[in-house]
Design an enzyme around this catalytic site. Structure first.
Site, mmCIF file in Angstrom:
data_model
loop_
_atom_site.group_PDB
_atom_site.id
_atom_site.type_symbol
_atom_site.label_atom_id
_atom_site.label_comp_id
_atom_site.label_asym_id
_atom_site.label_seq_id
_atom_site.Cartn_x
_atom_site.Cartn_y
_atom_site.Cartn_z
ATOM 1 N N PRO A 66 0.811 -1.226 0.000
ATOM 2 C CA PRO A 66 0.000 0.000 0.000
ATOM 3 C C PRO A 66 0.838 1.267 0.000
ATOM 4 C CG PRO A 66 0.102 -0.875 2.195
ATOM 5 C CD PRO A 66 0.844 -1.855 1.320
ATOM 6 N N CYS A 67 1.523 1.507 -1.079
ATOM 7 C CA CYS A 67 2.416 2.660 -1.160
ATOM 8 C C CYS A 67 1.629 3.964 -1.055
ATOM 9 C CB CYS A 67 3.187 2.616 -2.469
ATOM 10 S SG CYS A 67 2.168 2.241 -3.900
#
Length: 109
Positions: A58-59
DNA sequence: ACCGTGACGGCGA
DNA sequence: TTCGCCGCCACGG
């Protein structure tokens, strides 16, 4: 034939740290750098930019230290900004103001 | 081995 | 408070 782009140990460390961010929370590039005790916010951002494990990693939950969203979410980037910002809101991330994440949303790595 | 680039951070004006 | 500059580390050519 071409092999997949092998990520460096540093990059893998960054991805692993980002993956630990719970839903509804966020983290800063500098915090991750300190977590893995390697590199700085700059190198962390560069590593996340390559992120070959998205959306596994989940950048988008990684924001700037000042609460702003960051490059991928650059206000001048266009519509992408709103999409990502909305995604964070959908996850339950509190915003201090438009495009700015609340300090309480930061997860202590 | 050297240089330029990049999803940042902190300080000064 | 906002804008701009310099410094930081890691990577690819």
């Amino acid at each position: 034939m071409n092999e997949v782009r092998k990520s460096t140990v540093f990059e893998l460390a960054v991805y692993d740290a980002a993956r630990q961010i719970p839903l509804g929370k966020v983290s800063s590039y500098g915090s991750i750098a300190g977590k893995i005790a390697r590199g700085t916010a700059r190198s962390v951002g560069t590593a996340l930019a390559k992120n070959p494990f998205a959306p596994e990693v989940p950048c988008h939950r990684v924001v700037r230290a000042d609460g702003r969203l960051g490059g991928f979410f650059g206000e001048t980037a266009g519509d992408r900004v709103l999409e990502k910002a909305l995604m964070l809101e959908a996850e339950g991330v509190p915003f201090a103001s438009a495009g700015k994440v609340a300090a309480s949303a930061f997860f202590a790595l």
